[in-house]
Motif scaffolding. Structure first.
Motif, PDB file in Angstrom:
ATOM      1  N   SER A   7      26.700  -5.935 -39.786  1.00 13.02           N
ATOM      2  CA  SER A   7      25.661  -6.702 -40.456  1.00 13.02           C
ATOM      3  C   SER A   7      24.813  -7.252 -39.113  1.00 13.02           C
ATOM      4  CB  SER A   7      26.046  -7.843 -41.404  1.00 13.02           C
ATOM      5  OG  SER A   7      26.870  -9.061 -40.567  1.00 13.02           O
ATOM      6  N   LYS A   8      25.062  -7.633 -37.956  1.00 16.77           N
ATOM      7  CA  LYS A   8      24.626  -8.659 -37.028  1.00 16.77           C
ATOM      8  C   LYS A   8      23.551  -6.835 -36.763  1.00 16.77           C
ATOM      9  CE  LYS A   8      28.347  -7.112 -33.137  1.00 16.77           C
ATOM     10  NZ  LYS A   8      28.348  -7.545 -32.356  1.00 16.77           N
ATOM     11  N   HIS A   9      23.919  -5.581 -36.342  1.00 15.25           N
ATOM     12  CA  HIS A   9      22.901  -5.181 -36.132  1.00 15.25           C
ATOM     13  C   HIS A   9      21.786  -4.949 -37.389  1.00 15.25           C
ATOM     14  CE1 HIS A   9      25.275  -4.901 -32.808  1.00 15.25           C
ATOM     15  NE2 HIS A   9      26.204  -3.775 -33.205  1.00 15.25           N
ATOM     16  N   GLU A  10      20.725  -4.078 -36.936  1.00 12.90           N
ATOM     17  CA  GLU A  10      19.491  -3.188 -37.796  1.00 12.90           C
ATOM     18  C   GLU A  10      19.203  -2.390 -37.367  1.00 12.90           C
ATOM     19  OE1 GLU A  10      14.893  -4.947 -39.045  1.00 12.90           O
ATOM     20  OE2 GLU A  10      15.928  -5.696 -37.405  1.00 12.90           O
ATOM     21  N   VAL A  11      19.660  -1.058 -38.547  1.00 10.09           N
ATOM     22  CA  VAL A  11      19.164  -0.060 -38.500  1.00 10.09           C
ATOM     23  C   VAL A  11      17.557  -0.088 -38.991  1.00 10.09           C
ATOM     24  CG1 VAL A  11      18.999   1.585 -40.180  1.00 10.09           C
ATOM     25  CG2 VAL A  11      20.774   0.366 -39.318  1.00 10.09           C
ATOM     26  N   VAL A  12      16.831   0.115 -37.877  1.00 12.22           N
ATOM     27  CA  VAL A  12      15.244   0.371 -37.819  1.00 12.22           C
ATOM     28  C   VAL A  12      14.478   1.731 -37.960  1.00 12.22           C
ATOM     29  CG1 VAL A  12      15.076  -1.676 -36.622  1.00 12.22           C
ATOM     30  CG2 VAL A  12      15.099   0.653 -34.940  1.00 12.22           C
ATOM     31  N   TYR A  13      16.200   2.763 -37.731  1.00 12.94           N
ATOM     32  CA  TYR A  13      15.487   4.343 -37.782  1.00 12.94           C
ATOM     33  C   TYR A  13      16.224   4.962 -39.082  1.00 12.94           C
ATOM     34  CZ  TYR A  13      13.688   8.850 -37.015  1.00 12.94           C
ATOM     35  OH  TYR A  13      13.416  10.567 -36.893  1.00 12.94           O
ATOM     36  N   CYS A  14      16.055   5.588 -39.850  1.00 11.98           N
ATOM     37  CA  CYS A  14      17.672   6.500 -40.414  1.00 11.98           C
ATOM     38  C   CYS A  14      16.879   8.427 -40.876  1.00 11.98           C
ATOM     39  CB  CYS A  14      17.773   5.700 -41.110  1.00 11.98           C
ATOM     40  SG  CYS A  14      19.774   6.747 -42.173  1.00 11.98           S
ATOM     41  N   ALA A  15      17.145   9.007 -40.377  1.00 10.85           N
ATOM     42  CA  ALA A  15      16.739  10.195 -40.892  1.00 10.85           C
ATOM     43  C   ALA A  15      17.601  11.126 -40.489  1.00 10.85           C
ATOM     44  CB  ALA A  15      15.805  11.010 -39.369  1.00 10.85           C
ATOM     45  N   ASP A  16      17.989  12.339 -42.237  1.00 10.75           N
ATOM     46  CA  ASP A  16      19.003  12.803 -41.972  1.00 10.75           C
ATOM     47  C   ASP A  16      18.878  14.332 -41.232  1.00 10.75           C
ATOM     48  OD1 ASP A  16      17.544  15.607 -43.553  1.00 10.75           O
ATOM     49  OD2 ASP A  16      16.991  13.524 -45.038  1.00 10.75           O
ATOM     50  N   GLY A  17      19.493  14.856 -41.441  1.00 13.02           N
ATOM     51  CA  GLY A  17      20.005  16.543 -40.739  1.00 13.02           C
ATOM     52  C   GLY A  17      19.284  17.649 -41.319  1.00 13.02           C
ATOM     53  N   TYR A  18      18.514  17.700 -42.448  1.00 16.23           N
ATOM     54  CA  TYR A  18      18.264  18.621 -42.334  1.00 16.23           C
ATOM     55  C   TYR A  18      16.248  18.518 -42.829  1.00 16.23           C
ATOM     56  CZ  TYR A  18      22.714  19.858 -43.316  1.00 16.23           C
ATOM     57  OH  TYR A  18      23.777  20.595 -43.571  1.00 16.23           O
ATOM     58  N   GLY A  19      15.444  18.632 -43.826  1.00 13.58           N
ATOM     59  CA  GLY A  19      14.205  18.404 -44.151  1.00 13.58           C
ATOM     60  C   GLY A  19      13.340  17.407 -43.506  1.00 13.58           C
ATOM     61  N   ASN A  20      14.204  15.898 -43.034  1.00 14.29           N
ATOM     62  CA  ASN A  20      13.352  15.326 -42.778  1.00 14.29           C
ATOM     63  C   ASN A  20      13.334  14.584 -41.138  1.00 14.29           C
ATOM     64  OD1 ASN A  20      12.462  12.107 -42.863  1.00 14.29           O
ATOM     65  ND2 ASN A  20      14.130  11.548 -43.300  1.00 14.29           N
ATOM     66  N   ARG A  21      13.991  16.000 -40.770  1.00 13.02           N
ATOM     67  CA  ARG A  21      14.748  16.069 -39.295  1.00 13.02           C
ATOM     68  C   ARG A  21      13.497  16.024 -38.567  1.00 13.02           C
ATOM     69  NH1 ARG A  21      18.326  19.885 -37.587  1.00 13.02           N
ATOM     70  NH2 ARG A  21      16.715  21.511 -36.919  1.00 13.02           N
ATOM     71  N   PRO A  22      13.311  14.740 -37.202  1.00 14.47           N
ATOM     72  CA  PRO A  22      12.346  15.232 -36.590  1.00 14.47           C
ATOM     73  C   PRO A  22      12.470  16.414 -35.330  1.00 14.47           C
ATOM     74  CG  PRO A  22      13.603  12.831 -36.194  1.00 14.47           C
ATOM     75  CD  PRO A  22      13.636  13.841 -37.243  1.00 14.47           C
ATOM     76  N   THR A  23      11.006  16.779 -34.568  1.00 13.67           N
ATOM     77  CA  THR A  23      12.205  17.429 -33.468  1.00 13.67           C
ATOM     78  C   THR A  23      12.587  16.636 -32.439  1.00 13.67           C
ATOM     79  OG1 THR A  23       9.863  17.419 -32.072  1.00 13.67           O
ATOM     80  CG2 THR A  23       9.786  18.789 -34.270  1.00 13.67           C
ATOM     81  N   PRO A  24      13.262  17.054 -31.512  1.00 17.49           N
ATOM     82  CA  PRO A  24      14.065  16.162 -30.336  1.00 17.49           C
ATOM     83  C   PRO A  24      12.907  15.402 -29.615  1.00 17.49           C
ATOM     84  CG  PRO A  24      14.670  18.605 -30.367  1.00 17.49           C
ATOM     85  CD  PRO A  24      13.288  18.604 -31.387  1.00 17.49           C
ATOM     86  N   GLN A  25      11.386  15.967 -29.336  1.00 17.54           N
ATOM     87  CA  GLN A  25      11.031  15.147 -28.880  1.00 17.54           C
ATOM     88  C   GLN A  25      10.143  14.277 -30.024  1.00 17.54           C
ATOM     89  OE1 GLN A  25      10.733  18.715 -28.923  1.00 17.54           O
ATOM     90  NE2 GLN A  25      11.886  18.603 -26.370  1.00 17.54           N
ATOM     91  N   ALA A  26      10.201  14.228 -30.674  1.00 18.75           N
ATOM     92  CA  ALA A  26       9.159  13.343 -31.920  1.00 18.75           C
ATOM     93  C   ALA A  26      10.453  12.291 -32.116  1.00 18.75           C
ATOM     94  CB  ALA A  26       8.682  13.683 -33.580  1.00 18.75           C
ATOM     95  N   PHE A  27      11.570  12.257 -32.219  1.00 17.82           N
ATOM     96  CA  PHE A  27      12.781  11.915 -32.338  1.00 17.82           C
ATOM     97  C   PHE A  27      12.994  10.958 -31.381  1.00 17.82           C
ATOM     98  CE2 PHE A  27      17.469  10.623 -31.922  1.00 17.82           C
ATOM     99  CZ  PHE A  27      17.574   9.717 -32.903  1.00 17.82           C
ATOM    100  N   ALA A  28      12.231  11.545 -29.936  1.00 15.44           N
ATOM    101  CA  ALA A  28      12.573  10.136 -28.375  1.00 15.44           C
ATOM    102  C   ALA A  28      11.100   9.951 -28.395  1.00 15.44           C
ATOM    103  CB  ALA A  28      12.806  11.065 -27.326  1.00 15.44           C
ATOM    104  N   SER A  29       9.893  10.336 -28.772  1.00 10.87           N
ATOM    105  CA  SER A  29       8.946   9.106 -29.153  1.00 10.87           C
ATOM    106  C   SER A  29       9.022   8.159 -30.435  1.00 10.87           C
ATOM    107  CB  SER A  29       7.767   9.868 -29.334  1.00 10.87           C
ATOM    108  OG  SER A  29       6.587   9.447 -29.752  1.00 10.87           O
ATOM    109  N   GLN A  30       9.674   8.181 -31.329  1.00  9.44           N
ATOM    110  CA  GLN A  30       9.828   7.418 -32.915  1.00  9.44           C
ATOM    111  C   GLN A  30      10.837   5.933 -32.368  1.00  9.44           C
ATOM    112  OE1 GLN A  30      11.234  10.586 -35.983  1.00  9.44           O
ATOM    113  NE2 GLN A  30       8.908  11.427 -36.465  1.00  9.44           N
ATOM    114  N   ILE A  31      11.912   6.602 -31.413  1.00 12.18           N
ATOM    115  CA  ILE A  31      12.865   5.496 -31.148  1.00 12.18           C
ATOM    116  C   ILE A  31      11.852   5.046 -30.317  1.00 12.18           C
ATOM    117  CG2 ILE A  31      14.661   6.773 -32.353  1.00 12.18           C
ATOM    118  CD1 ILE A  31      16.052   7.520 -29.141  1.00 12.18           C
ATOM    119  N   LEU A  32      11.012   5.639 -29.312  1.00 12.84           N
ATOM    120  CA  LEU A  32      10.911   4.209 -28.589  1.00 12.84           C
ATOM    121  C   LEU A  32       9.841   3.703 -28.771  1.00 12.84           C
ATOM    122  CD1 LEU A  32      10.421   7.323 -25.313  1.00 12.84           C
ATOM    123  CD2 LEU A  32      11.916   4.893 -25.003  1.00 12.84           C
ATOM    124  N   SER A  33       9.123   3.675 -30.053  1.00 17.23           N
ATOM    125  CA  SER A  33       8.443   3.125 -29.894  1.00 17.23           C
ATOM    126  C   SER A  33       8.894   1.646 -30.903  1.00 17.23           C
ATOM    127  CB  SER A  33       7.304   3.795 -31.317  1.00 17.23           C
ATOM    128  OG  SER A  33       6.596   5.378 -30.465  1.00 17.23           O
TER     129      SER A  33
END
Length: 261
Positions: A134-160
């Motif tokens: 509970s001390k940690h905060e999940v700020v990004y969550c995506a499944d591995g199917y239709g909601n999955r971003p591209t690797p580059q988009a994922f890297a950009s999103q977690i940096l943002s």
């Protein structure tokens, strides 16, 4: 940067220096503590950490995926067969399911990104994760199917999103592609941590997935095979034989991946 909880003093020792069976701690537990210490030390120094665990099956998949040789900062061995192929004692192997819980316990409050699994399984994993940590905060969550971003988009999103820890459970070699994208997008001094986790997400939401005797006896593979025979029988028969046939190539690849990390 907030400091991590001081790890057990045993983690400051090189795993190769420890005599077997010291202090009631198994060799695999000691190897896990050593890896956790390595990750926490990198974080304390402000260094990026991208970590991939490989077994004989994932090593085969990654070997054929044309990934950059430097796709991870740490390439760890998970699996008795791969340990023997690369010439390391099986007692030095670690795994996501043994390492990540200790690491998450040790870290101060962190921003977490999760990707992998089906929409229902990632939702269940997120709920179980937030109950446990509970001390940690999940700020990004995506499944591995239709909601999955591209690797580059994922890297950009977690940096943002200023993510501290990214956990990727997409299966090989997809999860390694995502890890490589994070490593490529993040500066070496960014202090972000990213990990592949294989099937840990599904296993985590089933607390009794592994019996207590499975880890000490090194029989987690047998438990998985008995639980999912239709999906895993080939991995522990055909793929195991294939890995032995091409063991020199696997050994060379892992050496190169580690040298260029």
């Amino acid at each position: 940067m907030e400091r991590a909880r001081q790890p057990d003093r045993r983690r400051n020792l090189d795993v190769s220096e420890r005599p077997s069976g010291v202090g009631g701690v198994t060799d695999i537990e000691y190897a896990t503590e050593h890896l956790v210490s390595q990750v926490l030390t990198r974080r304390a120094r402000g260094l990026r950490t991208t970590c991939a665990w490989l077994n004989h099956y994932t090593a085969l998949r990654v070997s054929g995926a044309r990934l950059p040789h430097s796709f991870a900062d740490i390439v760890a061995i998970d699996g008795q067969l791969l340990s023997r192929i690369v010439g390391e004692p099986p007692s030095r192997r670690t795994s996501a399911d043994s390492t990540l819980p200790i690491l998450l316990d040790s870290l101060p409050a962190a921003r977490i990104a999760l990707v992998g699994g089906s929409p229902s399984s990632i939702a269940n994993f997120r709920q179980a994760f937030e109950r446990r940590w509970s001390k940690h905060e999940v700020v990004y969550c995506a499944d591995g199917y239709g909601n999955r971003p591209t690797p580059q988009a994922f890297a950009s999103q977690i940096l943002s999103a200023s993510v501290d820890v990214a956990i990727i459970g997409l299966g090989a070699p997809m999860q390694e592609r995502y890890l490589a994208a994070i490593k490529d997008a993040c500066a070496p001094d960014s202090a972000i941590m990213a990990f592949t986790c294989g099937g840990w997400m599904d296993q985590f939401i089933q607390p009794d997935y592994y019996p207590r005797w499975a880890y000490p006896l090194g029989l987690t593979w047998l438990v998985r095979l008995s639980r999912e025979p239709r999906r895993l029988w080939r991995r522990y028969t055909v793929d195991a034989i294939h890995a032995l046939i091409v063991r020199r190539k696997i050994r060379r690849n892992i050496h190169d991946w580690r040298q260029q990390s």
